[in-house]
Write a protein that holds these residues in place. Structure first.
Motif, PDB file in Angstrom:
ATOM      1  N   VAL A 105       0.846  -1.198   0.000  1.00 13.41           N
ATOM      2  CA  VAL A 105       0.000   0.000   0.000  1.00 13.41           C
ATOM      3  C   VAL A 105       0.882   1.249   0.000  1.00 13.41           C
ATOM      4  N   ARG A 106       1.947   1.212   0.816  1.00 13.78           N
ATOM      5  CA  ARG A 106       2.842   2.379   0.880  1.00 13.78           C
ATOM      6  C   ARG A 106       3.500   2.628  -0.497  1.00 13.78           C
ATOM      7  N   ALA A 107       3.931   1.548  -1.131  1.00 13.80           N
ATOM      8  CA  ALA A 107       4.593   1.698  -2.442  1.00 13.80           C
ATOM      9  C   ALA A 107       3.636   2.333  -3.458  1.00 13.80           C
ATOM     10  N   ILE A 108       2.384   1.875  -3.444  1.00 14.13           N
ATOM     11  CA  ILE A 108       1.398   2.430  -4.384  1.00 14.13           C
ATOM     12  C   ILE A 108       1.097   3.881  -4.015  1.00 14.13           C
ATOM     13  N   ALA A 109       0.964   4.156  -2.710  1.00 17.59           N
ATOM     14  CA  ALA A 109       0.661   5.518  -2.250  1.00 17.59           C
ATOM     15  C   ALA A 109       1.784   6.474  -2.637  1.00 17.59           C
ATOM     16  N   GLU A 110       3.020   6.023  -2.488  1.00 13.92           N
ATOM     17  CA  GLU A 110       4.156   6.883  -2.868  1.00 13.92           C
ATOM     18  C   GLU A 110       4.135   7.156  -4.364  1.00 13.92           C
ATOM     19  N   ASP A 111       3.827   6.108  -5.130  1.00 15.18           N
ATOM     20  CA  ASP A 111       3.789   6.242  -6.584  1.00 15.18           C
ATOM     21  C   ASP A 111       2.702   7.222  -7.024  1.00 15.18           C
ATOM     22  N   LYS A 112       1.533   7.135  -6.370  1.00 17.19           N
ATOM     23  CA  LYS A 112       0.385   7.933  -6.813  1.00 17.19           C
ATOM     24  C   LYS A 112       0.200   9.215  -6.017  1.00 17.19           C
ATOM     25  N   MET A 113       1.123   9.520  -5.111  1.00 16.83           N
ATOM     26  CA  MET A 113       1.036  10.711  -4.263  1.00 16.83           C
ATOM     27  C   MET A 113       0.635  11.972  -5.047  1.00 16.83           C
ATOM     28  N   PRO A 114       1.265  12.236  -6.214  1.00 18.30           N
ATOM     29  CA  PRO A 114       0.929  13.489  -6.910  1.00 18.30           C
ATOM     30  C   PRO A 114      -0.537  13.572  -7.334  1.00 18.30           C
ATOM     31  N   ASP A 115      -1.188  12.424  -7.540  1.00 13.04           N
ATOM     32  CA  ASP A 115      -2.568  12.428  -8.029  1.00 13.04           C
ATOM     33  C   ASP A 115      -3.604  12.338  -6.907  1.00 13.04           C
ATOM     34  N   LEU A 116      -3.145  12.123  -5.688  1.00  8.10           N
ATOM     35  CA  LEU A 116      -4.101  11.806  -4.606  1.00  8.10           C
ATOM     36  C   LEU A 116      -4.532  13.003  -3.766  1.00  8.10           C
ATOM     37  N   ASN A 117      -3.976  14.166  -4.029  1.00  2.85           N
ATOM     38  CA  ASN A 117      -4.328  15.357  -3.237  1.00  2.85           C
ATOM     39  C   ASN A 117      -4.144  15.147  -1.739  1.00  2.85           C
ATOM     40  N   CYS A 118      -3.101  14.451  -1.357  1.00  2.00           N
ATOM     41  CA  CYS A 118      -2.844  14.206   0.062  1.00  2.00           C
ATOM     42  C   CYS A 118      -1.576  14.955   0.477  1.00  2.00           C
ATOM     43  N   PHE A 119      -1.564  15.398   1.717  1.00  6.19           N
ATOM     44  CA  PHE A 119      -0.406  16.158   2.196  1.00  6.19           C
ATOM     45  C   PHE A 119       0.656  15.258   2.825  1.00  6.19           C
ATOM     46  N   SER A 120       0.234  14.070   3.257  1.00  3.71           N
ATOM     47  CA  SER A 120       1.216  13.189   3.884  1.00  3.71           C
ATOM     48  C   SER A 120       1.105  11.788   3.291  1.00  3.71           C
ATOM     49  N   ILE A 121       2.182  11.036   3.413  1.00  4.61           N
ATOM     50  CA  ILE A 121       2.172   9.670   2.889  1.00  4.61           C
ATOM     51  C   ILE A 121       1.162   8.820   3.658  1.00  4.61           C
TER      52      ILE A 121
END
Lengths: 145, 292
Positions: A105-121
């Motif tokens: 989940v972390r790997a996917i979240a890091e990959d998609k961070m720019p598209d997720l509108n989230c401020f933190s991992i």
């Protein structure tokens, strides 16, 4: 001087699989772009990701030229792959048919961070985990603190 | 791997979700498992397309039911009739000159007035097939073909597209040409374009709809031309080797300069000798010889 933009086209195309069929053909063809040129270029640039759904943002210019950027697969597609599922669960709230762990989940979240509108991992991971659960994919283990 | 371009009618799904996320993303993931290949995200959901004959109604209904567990779903299906989506571009483009030696043009272009006697004239109506000369790879292959001296030789054109290279080889005096493409539309287009240039399918020109598996048991070729893509070439080069005569030449294109090392490894494995690597705008063309 920068070329004048005629339009932006957003599509998600499997790597190596662009062809003139809808919606690629109609979307680009209507703007007078040579569809075959786009397909050859997209397919050559995605040889390493053949078969994976890839978001592409295509800029078409007034002179009928184009360029495009390719992003990484959507989180849901990456989750399906990570869970090695044939398909999602039929009843996601009751039957857990696939699983991923928090590292995935972390790997996917890091990959998609720019598209997720989230401020933190951490918040990005929660969004990805939410998508996983809605697809019937169980996230195993404890949320890393 | 992806399937070839299917020139049939397409089923169009237009789906709206409330709330939009994560349903839109999940829909893309699930539909991609049903062999949908391209998606168009919209503000309210997405549209997705698939050749009508490729989708089973029960599988589609299953995805719809699962998505209804995630969001409120408005689902509509319609049929998009196939047509020439590239018609606008094909109606008005510039001819392509291969140096001063050849032209690839449409019927609506006229031949240059000061053409020399051995100037090569190839007329192409592409109809959504690849190979009008505008792409760097086609141009690289045309230059290569002009340099190879194919007169009297047997030539194989793998992934023939519009048939531009096959037709050029015939005009350059090749003894015979075998042109193969996996896409039915390209197979038909090659025959049409051959006729436009005064050739019919006969002993000198054979056109086949298929892939490298169609090569086993066929004749041996003096020259092989293959402008496809990196992955297909890597997969099929040993099949090409089987039908390439000792001393025969093979030209490969359809990949980037950065992909050359990947192909080089296969070339080394087959024992071919690289004669030349050309490039244009980041695209590459490798010309090899199979040792005697």
């Amino acid at each position: 001087m920068a070329k004048e933009v005629a339009g932006l086209i957003k599509l998600q195309i499997r790597g190596g699989a662009a062809n003139p069929a809808p919606p690629v053909g109609p979307a680009l063809g209507a703007k007078g772009v040579n569809i075959m040129e786009f397909c050859k270029q997209f397919n050559a640039r995605t040889q390493d990701k053949a078969g994976k759904v890839l978001p592409a943002v295509i800029t078409v210019y007034k002179d009928k030229s184009f360029d495009f950027v390719i992003k990484t697969p959507p989180a849901a597609v990456q989750l399906l792959e990570a869970a090695k599922l044939k398909s999602g669960s039929a009843e996601s709230n009751r039957v857990k048919v696939g699983r991923v762990n928090w590292d995935q989940v972390r790997a996917i979240a890091e990959d998609k961070m720019p598209d997720l509108n989230c401020f933190s991992i951490e918040s990005a991971m929660k969004v990805v985990a939410g998508t996983a659960r809605s697809m019937g994919i169980n996230v195993t283990g404890k949320f890393p603190s | 791997m992806s399937r070839e371009f299917i020139r049939a009618d397409y089923l169009k799904l237009d789906i709206k979700f409330t709330p939009l996320l994560p349903a839109r993303e999940v829909a893309i993931a699930w539909l991609s498992e049903l062999d949908f290949e391209v998606f168009e995200p919209t503000d309210e959901g997405l549209t997705a397309y698939i050749p009508e004959q490729f989708v089973g109604k029960p599988e589609l209904l299953d995805v719809k039911m699962r998505l209804m567990g995630l969001a409120e779903v408005v689902w509509s299906e319609s049929i998009v009739k196939t047509r020439n989506w590239n018609a606008e571009w094909e109606a008005n483009y510039e001819p392509v000159y291969v140096g001063e030696r050849a032209i690839v043009r449409a019927p609506f272009h006229s031949l240059p007035e000061k053409a020399e006697k051995d100037f090569l004239d190839v007329v192409i109506v592409p109809h959504m097939s690849f190979g009008t000369g505008h792409h760097d790879t086609t141009l690289l292959m045309m230059h290569t073909l002009l340099d190879l001296e194919v007169k009297g030789m047997t030539v194989l054109d793998m992934g023939c597209g519009t048939g531009v290279l096959a037709i050029a080889a015939l005009k350059l005096g090749a003894a015979s040409v075998l042109a193969i493409d996996i896409e039915e539309g390209a197979y038909i287009n090659t025959i049409e374009n051959a006729e436009l240039n005064g050739f019919s399918v006969d002993d000198r020109l054979v056109v086949v709809c298929g892939d490298a598996s169609n090569l086993s048991g066929t004749r041996i070729n003096d020259v092989i031309l293959a402008n496809i893509n990196r992955n297909i070439l890597v997969q099929d080069m040993s099949c090409y080797d089987n039908v390439l005569s000792p001393g025969g030449q093979i030209a490969l294109s359809g990949f980037f300069v950065g992909d050359v090392p990947v192909l080089q490894r296969v070339i080394d494995g087959l024992g071919w000798r690289v004669e030349e690597v050309k490039d244009s705008e980041g695209w590459a063309c490798i010309i090899c010889v199979k040792p005697e």
